[in-house]
Motif scaffolding. Structure first.
Motif, mmCIF file in Angstrom:
data_model
loop_
_atom_site.group_PDB
_atom_site.id
_atom_site.type_symbol
_atom_site.label_atom_id
_atom_site.label_comp_id
_atom_site.label_asym_id
_atom_site.label_seq_id
_atom_site.Cartn_x
_atom_site.Cartn_y
_atom_site.Cartn_z
ATOM 1 N N SER A 101 -56.080 14.173 -21.568
ATOM 2 C CA SER A 101 -56.180 15.618 -21.785
ATOM 3 C C SER A 101 -55.106 16.358 -20.995
ATOM 4 C CB SER A 101 -57.582 16.103 -21.392
ATOM 5 O OG SER A 101 -57.857 17.326 -22.000
ATOM 6 N N ASP A 123 -52.906 14.344 -9.999
ATOM 7 C CA ASP A 123 -54.072 13.482 -10.200
ATOM 8 C C ASP A 123 -54.405 12.778 -8.893
ATOM 9 O OD1 ASP A 123 -55.593 12.299 -12.888
ATOM 10 O OD2 ASP A 123 -55.727 10.992 -11.121
ATOM 11 N N ASN A 124 -55.699 12.568 -8.698
ATOM 12 C CA ASN A 124 -56.146 11.966 -7.445
ATOM 13 C C ASN A 124 -55.966 10.446 -7.411
ATOM 14 O OD1 ASN A 124 -58.147 12.107 -9.501
ATOM 15 N ND2 ASN A 124 -59.687 11.406 -8.054
ATOM 16 N N HIS A 125 -55.750 9.818 -8.563
ATOM 17 C CA HIS A 125 -55.600 8.357 -8.575
ATOM 18 C C HIS A 125 -54.162 7.932 -8.285
ATOM 19 C CE1 HIS A 125 -59.441 8.720 -10.821
ATOM 20 N NE2 HIS A 125 -59.708 7.645 -10.084
ATOM 21 N N HIS A 130 -59.018 7.725 -17.556
ATOM 22 C CA HIS A 130 -59.763 6.544 -18.024
ATOM 23 C C HIS A 130 -58.886 5.595 -18.830
ATOM 24 C CE1 HIS A 130 -63.507 9.323 -17.940
ATOM 25 N NE2 HIS A 130 -63.434 8.627 -16.829
ATOM 26 N N THR A 160 -60.405 3.254 -21.438
ATOM 27 C CA THR A 160 -60.350 3.600 -22.871
ATOM 28 C C THR A 160 -59.815 2.467 -23.738
ATOM 29 O OG1 THR A 160 -59.778 5.761 -22.018
ATOM 30 C CG2 THR A 160 -59.746 5.486 -24.389
ATOM 31 N N GLN A 161 -60.683 2.030 -24.673
ATOM 32 C CA GLN A 161 -60.434 0.780 -25.365
ATOM 33 C C GLN A 161 -59.511 0.945 -26.579
ATOM 34 O OE1 GLN A 161 -63.874 -1.070 -27.588
ATOM 35 N NE2 GLN A 161 -63.946 -2.261 -25.700
ATOM 36 N N SER A 162 -59.891 1.830 -27.498
ATOM 37 C CA SER A 162 -59.208 1.864 -28.789
ATOM 38 C C SER A 162 -59.145 3.289 -29.347
ATOM 39 C CB SER A 162 -59.973 1.014 -29.811
ATOM 40 O OG SER A 162 -60.018 -0.327 -29.394
ATOM 41 N N ALA A 186 -56.744 18.133 -6.146
ATOM 42 C CA ALA A 186 -56.801 19.597 -6.050
ATOM 43 C C ALA A 186 -58.096 19.996 -5.353
ATOM 44 C CB ALA A 186 -56.741 20.208 -7.445
ATOM 45 N N TRP A 205 -62.534 16.532 -14.284
ATOM 46 C CA TRP A 205 -63.946 16.462 -14.647
ATOM 47 C C TRP A 205 -64.659 17.772 -14.321
ATOM 48 C CZ3 TRP A 205 -63.629 11.556 -11.260
ATOM 49 C CH2 TRP A 205 -62.947 10.566 -11.969
ATOM 50 N N SER A 219 -62.225 15.937 -21.898
ATOM 51 C CA SER A 219 -63.209 15.625 -22.933
ATOM 52 C C SER A 219 -64.588 16.191 -22.569
ATOM 53 C CB SER A 219 -63.278 14.111 -23.204
ATOM 54 O OG SER A 219 -63.556 13.419 -22.018
ATOM 55 N N ALA A 275 -67.149 11.872 -25.684
ATOM 56 C CA ALA A 275 -66.376 10.924 -24.870
ATOM 57 C C ALA A 275 -65.351 10.159 -25.689
ATOM 58 C CB ALA A 275 -67.335 9.955 -24.180
ATOM 59 N N THR A 313 -61.015 9.973 -27.062
ATOM 60 C CA THR A 313 -59.630 10.366 -26.833
ATOM 61 C C THR A 313 -59.267 11.620 -27.611
ATOM 62 O OG1 THR A 313 -59.028 8.087 -26.401
ATOM 63 C CG2 THR A 313 -57.252 9.549 -27.144
#
Ligand SMILES: Cc1cc2nc3c(=O)[nH]c(=O)nc-3n(C[C@H](O)[C@H](O)[C@H](O)COP(=O)(O)OP(=O)(O)OC[C@H]3O[C@@H](n4cnc5c(N)ncnc54)[C@H](O)[C@@H]3O)c2cc1C
Length: 632
Positions: A98, A120-122, A128, A147-149, A386, A423, A605, A611, A613
């Protein structure tokens, strides 16, 4: 015992060193595909997040600052923020699909010189949509950490479809990349593993024809009564709601859990409900005690064939309820939708990822040090949480100041606008100027905790010789184990057969049956945060050994790498007709939560309570649209 399970084995690092026979000096002359073949992607894992193993997903170091904010800290506990950088046109909080889409859409509107910062915090981007890499005996294996597909792309909105096209993603090409006959050719089917603590003995049984198949049932430790019930459940065409209108039936199915449906209406034995309990874990992060029967009907579960309700209509609210025509589940990059995030980054930030096609992105190695380059108009700053977002002037006016914490130090940037693509649960703690009712609406969102573990194994003969490629494990710590999807793209080739290495995908959802859905998610999240990697590792080595050991699997020898992707804040919460009211149009919590205030817009999302993409993309489109309209 631990030695048996290989707990003291060096994994991944050893393979990395094995792959270092080619001197580093020679690397400059090698293209991405040479590197891929040579298995050198995993070099320098310390500054190359996709190759990091152990506990990933929401990894240690990513969430502590956010949790302090949640627990009531004020932004100033991190010290007086240092103003950094010049003024940005846009700051985006959250580098998931997003946030990255928001940066893309904004730039399309504002032009290529628009200055954009994404925080971003990661330590990796994509949210995902996370890439996992392993090097096994000199070969690179990719896995999806989240996130798979691309699920049902025909049902994507016009804007989401256009974005995929801009990124050079041709979903039709997956009909070539995904080998749909792969497992059939090898005569492999799904299976079920029964463990002795619950079912009396450890046994893995192939299940080629569904739960009601007598040949399958005869080999299981299920009681004679449960076996009869399962045959009846899948075959019986009885109207358990005879006399009710179709509308009343649907209403009842929406307000009854599948478990209650089975026990009270179909009247199967409790053993059958236990056997099926985890069959909704992957889609819902919940067992059948907390999933509406109506949704299970939409998913083609058994027990509804005599109700006279006609064709199934897709799950009641949300999950898998793609708006488009039915499509196969094949739209899968080897690293899942991390490829979408990587394609976005390639487009946004020069110098990070080479190439130009949907195929060459698969093998491209990201240069993380180029993400935050002052020479570029778009910058991505990782490991940055943030902690305060506010307009400079009253009544949501003026520029927006964003304070973030990186390496324990607070910095402040200023921007003409801000998209909060993070989030919703954290937003009330970092953007306190939002009206109380909006903050309250945001707190309704309780994300679904999940653990996606990828285990690289040297060969998978122990599954193939038992005739299975995916195994459900009713009642066990890990709900299921699957061989990765058989997708080959360009130089990246899926295993030719069971003698070659693959990634096993292993799921745990830490739910707490008996509680309402959102409480199950809260309790599950606590469990995830309290569980160390060693526990996950021991549990999975033991479970794999019990399932596959009789067919020759040796965890100490066969496991080459383990990455536990802990998503304590996983799927966006989708309303559940067992627990949530039907809100009037425009009054659902996510609709109240996503209202733009001045120059701060809300994406993610979560803003769709959906949930997927495409929801992340659509919400970015809406949020940016609001900001652009406000600028005119
Ligand atoms: C395990 C899993 C599997 C999934 N599988 C599929 C699938 O197969 N198909 C599909 O369509 N969808 C799938 N989804 C859903 C899909 O991944 C999401 O809907 C979508 O990727 C969410 O993107 P996002 O950008 O909205 O949020 P996220 O990806 O969550 O990104 C938000 C980012 O904001 C960051 N952030 C939060 N707070 C702050 C802060 N204060 N400061 C800085 N950064 C912050 C977060 O850490 C995160 O990195 C899956 C989700 C999960 C969890």
């Amino acid at each position: 015992m631990e030695r048996d399970l290989g707990m003291d084995e060096e994994i991944t690092r050893r393979d990395f060193l094995n792959g270092m026979a080619i001197g580093i000096g020679a690397l400059g002359s090698l293209g991405p595909s040479d590197l891929l073949r040579a298995g050198l992607y995993a070099q320098a894992t310390d500054d190359y997040p996709p190759a990091k193993t152990g506990l990933r997903g929401s990894h240690d170091g990513a969430f502590e600052v956010g949790h302090r904010m949640r627990d009531g800290a004020r932004a100033d506990v991190f010290g007086r923020p240092t103003p950094v950088d010049g003024r940005y046109d846009l700051v985006v909080v959250g580098a998931g699909i997003s946030g990255l889409s928001a940066a893309h859409f904004f730039r399309e509107q504002a032009g290529p010189s628009a200055k954009i910062l994404v925080l971003d915090n990661h330590d990796d981007f994509g949210g995902h949509a996370r890439r996992n890499e392993f090097t096994v005996d000199g070969r690179t294996l990719l896995g999806y950490g989240g996130t798979q597909s691309i699920d049902g792309p025909a049902g994507y909105s016009r804007e989401a479809k256009a974005l995929l096209k801009t990124l050079a993603i041709d979903t039709q090409a997956f009909y070539r990349y995904y080998d749909r006959e792969y497992f059939t050719r090898l005569k492999l089917s799904p299976g079920v593993f029964f463990h002795r603590e619950t079912w009396g003995r450890d046994v893995l049984v192939r299940r080629p024809r569904g739960n009601g198949d007598r040949a399958f049932l005869a080999k299981t430790p299920l009681s004679a009564q449960a076996q009869r019930d399962l045959v009846r459940l899948s075959a019986e065409k009885k109207d358990y709601l005879a006399g009710k209108t179709a509308e009343a039936k649907l209403e009842l199915l929406a307000r009854t859990s599948y478990k209650d449906w089975l026990l009270k209406y179909v009247k199967v034995s409790p053993e059958v409900a236990s056997y099926l309990q985890n069959s909704t874990h992957d889609l819902y992060g919940l067992g059948i005690d907390a999933v509406p029967a109506g949704d299970c009907r939409g998913l083609d579960f058994a027990g509804f064939q005599g109700l006279g309700l006609g064709e199934r209509a897709g799950p009641g609210q949300g999950l898998s309820a793609g708006a488009g025509p039915e499509e196969p589940y094949i739209f899968h990059f080897p690293d899942g939708n991390a490829s979408i995030a990587r394609l976005l980054v390639r487009r946004l930030v020069p110098g990070v990822l080479d190439g130009s096609t949907m195929v060459d992105i698969v093998g491209a190695r990201a240069r993380y040090q180029a993400l935050d380059n002052p020479q570029n108009a778009v910058r991505i700053r990782l490991r940055s949480t943030a902690v305060q977002v506010r307009h400079q002037r009253p009544n949501h006016s003026g520029d927006v100041e964003i304070t973030y914490v990186r390496d324990g130090k607070a910095s402040r940037v200023t921007a003409g606008a801000c998209v909060l693509a993070c989030w919703h649960g954290i937003i009330p703690h970092i953007c306190t100027e939002l009206p109380p009712a909006q903050q309250q609406a945001m707190k309704y969102q309780v994300k679904v905790p999940l653990v996606y573990t990828n285990v690289a194994i040297r060969r998978w003969t122990s599954l193939a010789s038992q005739g299975v490629h995916t195994v459900r494990c009713p009642g066990m710590y890990w709900s299921g184990v699957s061989v990765d999807f058989p997708v080959s793209m360009g130089d990246y080739r899926f295993a030719r057969g069971p003698e070659e290495p693959v990634v096993l995908h292993i799921l745990r959802t830490p739910n707490q049956p008996g509680f309402p859905a959102r409480d199950q998610h809260r309790l599950g999240r606590n469990e995830l945060l309290a569980t160390p990697f060693a526990t996950y590792e021991a549990q999975l080595r033991e479970q794999l050994k019990r399932m596959l050991g009789p067919a020759g699997f040796d965890p100490a020898r066969d496991i080459a790498g383990i990455t536990v992707n802990r998503w304590s804040h996983g799927y966006s919460y989708e309303y559940n007709s067992l627990y949530d009211p039907a809100w009037p149009a425009g009054q659902a919590p996510h609709e109240l939560a996503r209202v733009t205030r001045g120059r701060i817009a809300i994406a993610n999302s979560d803003a769709a309570a959906y949930a997927y993409t495409d929801a992340a993309i659509d919400q970015a489109w809406r949020a940016v649209g609001d900001l652009v309209r406000a600028r005119r």
